[in-house]
Design a protein around this motif. Structure first.
Motif, mmCIF file in Angstrom:
data_model
loop_
_atom_site.group_PDB
_atom_site.id
_atom_site.type_symbol
_atom_site.label_atom_id
_atom_site.label_comp_id
_atom_site.label_asym_id
_atom_site.label_seq_id
_atom_site.Cartn_x
_atom_site.Cartn_y
_atom_site.Cartn_z
ATOM 1 N N PHE A 1 8.584 -9.451 9.989
ATOM 2 C CA PHE A 1 7.287 -10.051 10.332
ATOM 3 C C PHE A 1 6.364 -9.027 10.975
ATOM 4 N N SER A 2 5.074 -9.100 10.610
ATOM 5 C CA SER A 2 4.078 -8.291 11.310
ATOM 6 C C SER A 2 2.777 -9.075 11.391
ATOM 7 N N LYS A 3 1.978 -8.761 12.392
ATOM 8 C CA LYS A 3 0.673 -9.401 12.555
ATOM 9 C C LYS A 3 -0.313 -8.370 13.065
ATOM 10 N N VAL A 4 -1.458 -8.271 12.401
ATOM 11 C CA VAL A 4 -2.483 -7.320 12.823
ATOM 12 C C VAL A 4 -3.825 -8.032 12.892
ATOM 13 N N ARG A 5 -4.676 -7.527 13.746
ATOM 14 C CA ARG A 5 -6.041 -8.020 13.905
ATOM 15 C C ARG A 5 -6.991 -7.016 13.270
ATOM 16 N N ILE A 6 -7.869 -7.496 12.384
ATOM 17 C CA ILE A 6 -8.802 -6.619 11.686
ATOM 18 C C ILE A 6 -10.224 -7.097 11.960
ATOM 19 N N GLU A 7 -11.071 -6.173 12.390
ATOM 20 C CA GLU A 7 -12.450 -6.520 12.749
ATOM 21 C C GLU A 7 -13.433 -5.607 12.007
ATOM 22 N N PRO A 8 -13.774 -5.956 10.775
ATOM 23 C CA PRO A 8 -14.759 -5.154 10.031
ATOM 24 C C PRO A 8 -16.126 -5.200 10.723
ATOM 25 N N LYS A 9 -16.931 -4.172 10.518
ATOM 26 C CA LYS A 9 -18.237 -4.113 11.171
ATOM 27 C C LYS A 9 -19.200 -5.164 10.627
ATOM 28 N N ASP A 10 -19.130 -5.428 9.333
ATOM 29 C CA ASP A 10 -20.133 -6.279 8.712
ATOM 30 C C ASP A 10 -19.569 -7.563 8.107
ATOM 31 N N LYS A 11 -18.318 -7.902 8.441
ATOM 32 C CA LYS A 11 -17.694 -9.117 7.913
ATOM 33 C C LYS A 11 -16.991 -9.855 9.054
ATOM 34 N N TYR A 12 -16.615 -11.103 8.800
ATOM 35 C CA TYR A 12 -15.868 -11.862 9.802
ATOM 36 C C TYR A 12 -14.541 -11.171 10.109
ATOM 37 N N ALA A 13 -14.136 -11.253 11.355
ATOM 38 C CA ALA A 13 -12.827 -10.723 11.749
ATOM 39 C C ALA A 13 -11.723 -11.645 11.221
ATOM 40 N N TYR A 14 -10.518 -11.090 11.091
ATOM 41 C CA TYR A 14 -9.412 -11.925 10.637
ATOM 42 C C TYR A 14 -8.076 -11.387 11.145
ATOM 43 N N ASP A 15 -7.104 -12.292 11.189
ATOM 44 C CA ASP A 15 -5.721 -11.942 11.498
ATOM 45 C C ASP A 15 -4.924 -11.949 10.198
ATOM 46 N N LEU A 16 -4.092 -10.935 10.034
ATOM 47 C CA LEU A 16 -3.242 -10.832 8.847
ATOM 48 C C LEU A 16 -1.783 -10.901 9.265
ATOM 49 N N VAL A 17 -1.119 -11.956 8.801
ATOM 50 C CA VAL A 17 0.323 -12.113 9.015
ATOM 51 C C VAL A 17 1.037 -11.718 7.723
ATOM 52 N N THR A 18 2.065 -10.887 7.839
ATOM 53 C CA THR A 18 2.812 -10.418 6.664
ATOM 54 C C THR A 18 4.303 -10.652 6.859
ATOM 55 N N TRP A 19 4.932 -11.225 5.844
ATOM 56 C CA TRP A 19 6.384 -11.349 5.792
ATOM 57 C C TRP A 19 6.894 -10.453 4.665
ATOM 58 N N SER A 20 7.858 -9.622 4.963
ATOM 59 C CA SER A 20 8.375 -8.665 3.982
ATOM 60 C C SER A 20 9.866 -8.864 3.769
ATOM 61 N N HIS A 21 10.306 -8.563 2.553
ATOM 62 C CA HIS A 21 11.724 -8.578 2.209
ATOM 63 C C HIS A 21 12.060 -7.251 1.561
ATOM 64 N N GLN A 22 13.057 -6.587 2.104
ATOM 65 C CA GLN A 22 13.469 -5.265 1.622
ATOM 66 C C GLN A 22 12.286 -4.297 1.586
ATOM 67 N N GLY A 23 11.476 -4.393 2.610
ATOM 68 C CA GLY A 23 10.380 -3.456 2.795
ATOM 69 C C GLY A 23 9.112 -3.764 2.015
ATOM 70 N N LYS A 24 9.096 -4.842 1.241
ATOM 71 C CA LYS A 24 7.926 -5.168 0.426
ATOM 72 C C LYS A 24 7.350 -6.520 0.832
ATOM 73 N N PRO A 25 6.043 -6.580 1.123
ATOM 74 C CA PRO A 25 5.438 -7.868 1.500
ATOM 75 C C PRO A 25 5.572 -8.897 0.381
ATOM 76 N N TYR A 26 6.009 -10.103 0.744
ATOM 77 C CA TYR A 26 6.056 -11.162 -0.256
ATOM 78 C C TYR A 26 5.207 -12.356 0.151
ATOM 79 N N ILE A 27 4.800 -12.414 1.414
ATOM 80 C CA ILE A 27 3.813 -13.410 1.833
ATOM 81 C C ILE A 27 2.814 -12.728 2.758
ATOM 82 N N LYS A 28 1.535 -12.933 2.442
ATOM 83 C CA LYS A 28 0.466 -12.490 3.327
ATOM 84 C C LYS A 28 -0.434 -13.682 3.623
ATOM 85 N N ARG A 29 -0.742 -13.865 4.896
ATOM 86 C CA ARG A 29 -1.649 -14.950 5.287
ATOM 87 C C ARG A 29 -2.835 -14.373 6.053
ATOM 88 N N TYR A 30 -4.019 -14.627 5.536
ATOM 89 C CA TYR A 30 -5.260 -14.187 6.175
ATOM 90 C C TYR A 30 -5.918 -15.400 6.845
#
Length: 325
Positions: free
Chosen positions: A257-286
Motif C-alpha cells: 500500500f502507498s498513499k501520496v498527496r499531489i497538488e498541481p499548480k493549475d488543477k485540483y489537488a488529489y490523493d492517490l492510493v495505490t495497491w501493488s502485487h509483486q511490485g506492480k500497481p493493480y489498483i489505483k484510487r484518485y
C-alpha cells in the motif's frame, strides 16, 4: 501568396486525415435491443491486416449519449493519438427516462442476463465485425456507466485487461430502484467483502491467473455518488482479485500500500492510493478535492465535465498502457 495558400491547405488536409470515423450497429437478444457506436481511429484503415487494434468499451452516464461522453472525455482524440478503437454501448430514454444504465435491477447484475448481456453482446459483435484484438479489451464508465462497468468486470473478468471507473458504485451496491437513490447519496449498506463474494459467484467461479487491474477516480464534493463509493469500489475489487486466483479469500496478494498527496499548480489537488502485487500497481484510487459529479479534466462545453480537475482520461489510459493498451 500561392505558397502560403498551399501551406495552409496542406495543414488543413493533414488535420482532416488525422480524424477517425464513427460507425454504428445494433444488437438484439431475448433481453431486448441496444444500439452502439464505434469510433475507428484514423490508422484503422491503413493498419496492416495482421495488426489488430486494442479496444476500449466506454459506458456513458445518465443524461448522456456516446457523442456527449466522447466529447467531454476527449476519448476519441486519444484514440487517434494512441491507435485504439472505442465501443460505446448506448442507453436511451426508452429504457430509462434519464438514459441511465439500470445497474440496480438484479437481472442486470447477472452474467448472460439483462443489460449486462446486451452490452457484452454488442461488444462481442463489434470486436468480430472490425477484427479488434479480443485479447486487449479495456472497460471504463462514468456514474451509472461506471456502475455498469463494475457489474461487467465482476461478471466477465476474463473479458477485460483492466477497468476504469469514474464516480461509480461497487457491484451489487443496490438491488432495487427503491434503495438505489439512498445508495447514490449515502453509499451502499452492503459490505464490500460480501459484494466481492457475490461478484465472484456472478463470474461463475472463474479462475484467472492475471489480476483484474482497476483505476478508480472520484470527486470529494459530488452531490450524488458520494466519496464513500470510491473506497467501496476499491475494497470490493481488492477482495474480488483475491478470489480470482484460487477461489478463496486467503489474502494471497501481497497488497503493498502507498498513499501520496499531489497538488498541481493549475488543477485540483488529489490523493492517490495505490495497491501493488509483486511490485506492480493493480489498483489505483484518485480522490480529487473540490471535484463534483463531473468527469475530471473534461471539456466544459458538455455537462458533467470539469476542466479544472486532472485529466481523468489520461490517468485511465496511462494505467491501461501498463496492461497492454
Amino acid at each position: 501568396m500561392k505558397l502560403i495558400f498551399c501551406n495552409i491547405f496542406a495543414i488543413l488536409f493533414s488535420f482532416s486525415i488525422q480524424a477517425g470515423t464513427w460507425t454504428e450497429g445494433s444488437y438484439w437478444s431475448i433481453w431486448g435491443t441496444r444500439n452502439y457506436k464505434v469510433y475507428l481511429p484514423h490508422n484503422y484503415s491503413t493498419a496492416p491486416q495482421s495488426t489488430k487494434l486494442p479496444v476500449i468499451v466506454a459506458l456513458h452516464g445518465c443524461m448522456q449519449n456516446p457523442e456527449v461522453f466522447a466529447g467531454g472525455s476527449r476519448l476519441n482524440e486519444w484514440a487517434d493519438k494512441l491507435g485504439f478503437a472505442v465501443i460505446y454501448p448506448e442507453q436511451t430514454n426508452m429504457y430509462n427516462i434519464y438514459n441511465c444504465w439500470n445497474w440496480f435491477f438484479p437481472h442486470n447484475q447477472a452474467k448472460g442476463s439483462g443489460e449486462a448481456e446486451l452490452v457484452m453482446g454488442s461488444v462481442d459483435r463489434a470486436i468480430k465485425q472490425f477484427s479488434f484484438d479480443k485479447k486487449r479489451v479495456f472497460l471504463l464508465g462514468m456514474s451509472a456507466g461506471g456502475a455498469m462497468a463494475s457489474i461487467l468486470s465482476n461478471c466477465y473478468p476474463k473479458k477485460f485487461n483492466a477497468v476504469g471507473t469514474h464516480h461509480a458504485t461497487m457491484y451489487k451496491a443496490a438491488e432495487d430502484p427503491f434503495t438505489a437513490e439512498d445508495v447514490v447519496y449515502n453509499g451502499s449498506k452492503l459490505s464490500p467483502e460480501v459484494a466481492a463474494i457475490k461478484g465472484y459467484a456472478c463470474s461463475r467461479l472463474t479462475r484467472k491467473k492475471e489480476l483484474l487491474p482497476a483505476v478508480i477516480i472520484h470527486g470529494s464534493r459530488g452531490a450524488v455518488m458520494k466519496a464513500i463509493h470510491a473506497t467501496q469500489v476499491e475494497s470490493e475489487l481488492r477482495a474480488f482479485n483475491d478470489l480470482l486466483d484460487n477461489g478463496r479469500r486467503d489474502h494471497s496478494l501481497d497488497d503493498n500500500f502507498s498513499k501520496v498527496r499531489i497538488e498541481p499548480k493549475d488543477k485540483y489537488a488529489y490523493d492517490l492510493v495505490t495497491w501493488s502485487h509483486q511490485g506492480k500497481p493493480y489498483i489505483k484510487r484518485y480522490m480529487i478535492e473540490t471535484l463534483g459529479h463531473a468527469w475530471s479534466g473534461g471539456d466544459n462545453q458538455y455537462e458533467f465535465n470539469d476542466q479544472n480537475g486532472p485529466d481523468a482520461t489520461k490517468l485511465m489510459l496511462d494505467f491501461f498502457k501498463d496492461y497492454g493498451l
